[in-house]
Design a protein around this motif. Structure first.
Motif, mmCIF file in Angstrom:
data_model
loop_
_atom_site.group_PDB
_atom_site.id
_atom_site.type_symbol
_atom_site.label_atom_id
_atom_site.label_comp_id
_atom_site.label_asym_id
_atom_site.label_seq_id
_atom_site.Cartn_x
_atom_site.Cartn_y
_atom_site.Cartn_z
ATOM 1 N N GLU A 215 97.520 56.767 29.191
ATOM 2 C CA GLU A 215 97.383 56.642 30.650
ATOM 3 C C GLU A 215 98.737 56.314 31.287
ATOM 4 O O GLU A 215 99.060 56.799 32.363
ATOM 5 C CB GLU A 215 96.358 55.558 30.987
ATOM 6 C CG GLU A 215 94.918 56.007 30.735
ATOM 7 C CD GLU A 215 93.906 54.914 31.033
ATOM 8 O OE1 GLU A 215 92.785 55.258 31.446
ATOM 9 O OE2 GLU A 215 94.224 53.725 30.830
ATOM 10 N N SER B 131 94.597 57.371 35.362
ATOM 11 C CA SER B 131 93.559 56.761 34.525
ATOM 12 C C SER B 131 92.604 57.815 33.994
ATOM 13 O O SER B 131 92.273 58.774 34.702
ATOM 14 C CB SER B 131 92.763 55.739 35.338
ATOM 15 O OG SER B 131 93.615 54.691 35.720
ATOM 16 N N LEU B 132 92.165 57.622 32.779
ATOM 17 C CA LEU B 132 91.160 58.518 32.199
ATOM 18 C C LEU B 132 89.775 58.034 32.596
ATOM 19 O O LEU B 132 89.560 56.832 32.773
ATOM 20 C CB LEU B 132 91.286 58.503 30.662
ATOM 21 C CG LEU B 132 92.633 58.962 30.108
ATOM 22 C CD1 LEU B 132 92.737 58.631 28.618
ATOM 23 C CD2 LEU B 132 92.818 60.457 30.311
ATOM 24 N N THR B 133 88.858 58.974 32.732
ATOM 25 C CA THR B 133 87.483 58.597 33.069
ATOM 26 C C THR B 133 86.774 58.094 31.812
ATOM 27 O O THR B 133 87.233 58.336 30.685
ATOM 28 C CB THR B 133 86.700 59.799 33.628
ATOM 29 O OG1 THR B 133 86.597 60.771 32.573
ATOM 30 C CG2 THR B 133 87.399 60.409 34.828
ATOM 31 N N ARG B 134 85.638 57.411 32.010
ATOM 32 C CA ARG B 134 84.854 56.929 30.872
ATOM 33 C C ARG B 134 84.443 58.094 29.969
ATOM 34 O O ARG B 134 84.497 58.021 28.755
ATOM 35 C CB ARG B 134 83.616 56.203 31.413
ATOM 36 C CG ARG B 134 82.585 55.783 30.369
ATOM 37 C CD ARG B 134 83.085 54.700 29.441
ATOM 38 N NE ARG B 134 83.638 53.563 30.159
ATOM 39 C CZ ARG B 134 82.925 52.627 30.797
ATOM 40 N NH1 ARG B 134 81.636 52.683 30.783
ATOM 41 N NH2 ARG B 134 83.515 51.634 31.426
ATOM 42 N N GLU B 135 84.051 59.215 30.612
ATOM 43 C CA GLU B 135 83.616 60.390 29.850
ATOM 44 C C GLU B 135 84.765 60.918 28.984
ATOM 45 O O GLU B 135 84.574 61.252 27.813
ATOM 46 C CB GLU B 135 83.148 61.470 30.826
ATOM 47 C CG GLU B 135 82.380 62.582 30.164
ATOM 48 C CD GLU B 135 81.998 63.672 31.157
ATOM 49 O OE1 GLU B 135 82.452 63.607 32.311
ATOM 50 O OE2 GLU B 135 81.265 64.577 30.750
ATOM 51 N N GLU B 136 85.954 60.958 29.568
ATOM 52 C CA GLU B 136 87.127 61.434 28.804
ATOM 53 C C GLU B 136 87.411 60.495 27.634
ATOM 54 O O GLU B 136 87.758 60.934 26.539
ATOM 55 C CB GLU B 136 88.348 61.513 29.727
ATOM 56 C CG GLU B 136 88.300 62.691 30.688
ATOM 57 C CD GLU B 136 89.376 62.611 31.765
ATOM 58 O OE1 GLU B 136 89.691 63.672 32.348
ATOM 59 O OE2 GLU B 136 89.881 61.506 32.047
ATOM 60 N N LYS B 137 87.236 59.196 27.885
ATOM 61 C CA LYS B 137 87.496 58.232 26.805
ATOM 62 C C LYS B 137 86.448 58.354 25.690
ATOM 63 O O LYS B 137 86.765 58.241 24.513
ATOM 64 C CB LYS B 137 87.503 56.815 27.369
ATOM 65 C CG LYS B 137 88.743 56.523 28.200
ATOM 66 C CD LYS B 137 88.725 55.120 28.730
ATOM 67 C CE LYS B 137 89.980 54.852 29.544
ATOM 68 N NZ LYS B 137 90.006 53.531 30.147
ATOM 69 N N GLU B 138 85.197 58.562 26.095
ATOM 70 C CA GLU B 138 84.146 58.704 25.073
ATOM 71 C C GLU B 138 84.412 59.933 24.201
ATOM 72 O O GLU B 138 84.177 59.917 22.999
ATOM 73 C CB GLU B 138 82.769 58.787 25.737
ATOM 74 C CG GLU B 138 82.293 57.419 26.211
ATOM 75 C CD GLU B 138 80.873 57.418 26.754
ATOM 76 O OE1 GLU B 138 80.094 58.323 26.393
ATOM 77 O OE2 GLU B 138 80.556 56.512 27.538
ATOM 78 N N ARG C 234 93.382 68.225 34.985
ATOM 79 C CA ARG C 234 93.983 67.542 36.136
ATOM 80 C C ARG C 234 94.848 68.484 36.956
ATOM 81 O O ARG C 234 95.046 68.276 38.143
ATOM 82 C CB ARG C 234 94.867 66.379 35.676
ATOM 83 C CG ARG C 234 94.143 65.315 34.907
ATOM 84 C CD ARG C 234 93.148 64.590 35.788
ATOM 85 N NE ARG C 234 92.221 63.847 34.962
ATOM 86 C CZ ARG C 234 92.072 62.529 35.007
ATOM 87 N NH1 ARG C 234 92.754 61.817 35.870
ATOM 88 N NH2 ARG C 234 91.207 61.932 34.226
ATOM 89 N N GLU D 6 87.527 47.849 27.418
ATOM 90 C CA GLU D 6 88.350 48.096 28.610
ATOM 91 C C GLU D 6 88.596 46.814 29.403
ATOM 92 O O GLU D 6 89.628 46.656 30.032
ATOM 93 C CB GLU D 6 87.646 49.115 29.519
ATOM 94 C CG GLU D 6 87.858 50.547 29.084
ATOM 95 C CD GLU D 6 87.018 51.522 29.883
ATOM 96 O OE1 GLU D 6 87.121 52.713 29.637
ATOM 97 O OE2 GLU D 6 86.239 51.074 30.754
#
Lengths: 249, 85
Positions: B48, B54-61, B83, A146
């Protein structure tokens, strides 16, 4: 004493001195600096600088105690900024040599190393990341990716050995596309470097340095490929350039 | 955005930006198209932009577990629904 036996003893001595440097210089001199850097709010830059000095010291020592080895390092390498650096890989010395030559640099490391005490901690703090997107290290990989675009924009480098592992015969194996994908994603130039003859000094599969044979180690910039090319084209071009490095050997 | 609209956008991105050839919805992204985690991260940044958030870290994981284009669409629909609440 026979020449062969004396040379063997020199190799053992050089190896011991190198290990002593790694252990004693780290414990007695560098570790307080690493601990202080860890307390900084953004330790990555400081850790990378410490790594550069630590491994720079190692190579300065190695050059001094191995007079039969000649070193030819392209002075322009120290000036590389904001680039994805790809390089052939022939010895364990290669990654630490690049750390000592490049300024701010991240790299991709085998996931296994992150679980090694102390070493794994330094890897994380240095901004190095694993080549995995699953398991407990997935978050680390995501975090570093990121911030990669900004890291490169601000002058950092990412170096990768696209062969993944050391080549036993010097040939260029299958190239992983990861480096090229990151270059595309971050719109960064790709610098292609050629390392030669480190495997003659520290041979894969051997424990001791081999210092008795006259040897010329070199690191050169072979090519700079500006962003904008497709992935396939970039991969073909890098392969051609790296194969040129092999042919010269 | 409807599922059909999402599908059209995602397929366009995969063909134009990731050099996919003739992608099918249930192709294995890694095995059939060499799509890996770095591609996934690049795709997420494009998503995005499409969504405008923006996507959260959790969503990206969670996105790292995606295996097919159908999975991508399911994932995006869930994100949209979350959302929209």
């Amino acid at each position: 004493m026979e020449t062969g036996k004396a040379d063997r003893l020199i190799d053992i001595g050089v190896t011991l001195i190198c290990w002593c440097y790694f252990i004693l210089a780290f414990l007695l001199f560098f570790s307080p600096f690493y601990l202080a850097a860890a307390r900084n709010s953004s330790p990555e830059h400081r850790f990378q600088r410490l790594n550069r000095v630590f491994y720079g010291g190692f190579f300065a020592l190695l050059r001094r105690i191995t007079p039969r080895q000649q070193w030819s390092i392209d002075p322009e390498i120290a000036g590389i900024r904001s680039s994805v650096v790809v390089c052939n890989h022939v010895s364990y010395l290669d990654p630490i040599l690049l750390i000592s030559l490049l300024g701010r640099a991240r790299t991709i490391v085998k996931p296994l190393f992150f679980s090694v005490p102390v070493f794994g901690w330094i890897l994380r703090r240095s901004g190095y990341f694993p080549a995995t997107s699953s398991g407990p290290l997935a978050g680390l990989m995501l975090m570093q990716m990121e911030t990669m675009e900004q890291f490169l924009r601000e002058g950092g480098n990412l170096f990768i050995f696209p062969q993944g592992t050391r080549s036993r015969d010097g040939s260029i194996g299958v190239l992983d596309e990861g480096a090229f994908k990151i270059a595309r994603y971050c719109k960064a130039p790709v610098r292609v470097l050629c390392i030669r003859n480190t495997e003659r000094l520290f041979t894969p599969g051997k424990f001791f340095f081999f210092t008795r044979r006259p040897n010329r180690i070199s690191v050169r910039i072979l090519d700079t490929i500006l962003p904008g090319r497709g992935l396939s084209e970039l991969k073909v071009r890098v392969r051609q350039v790296l194969e040129g490095c092999t042919r010269e050997a | 955005m409807t599922r059909d609209e999402l599908q059209e956008k995602i397929l366009t991105i995969l063909v134009q930006d990731f050099e996919f050839k003739d992608p099918k919805l249930d192709d294995n992204l890694r095995d059939d198209h060499g799509f890996d985690s770095i591609d996934a991260i690049e795709l997420l940044s494009k998503i995005e932009i499409i969504f405008g958030f923006s996507l959260t870290r959790e969503e990206k994981e969670k996105a790292m577990e995606i295996r097919t284009i159908t999975d991508i669409l399911d994932y995006l629909e869930k994100i949209q629904q979350g959302r929209g609440k």
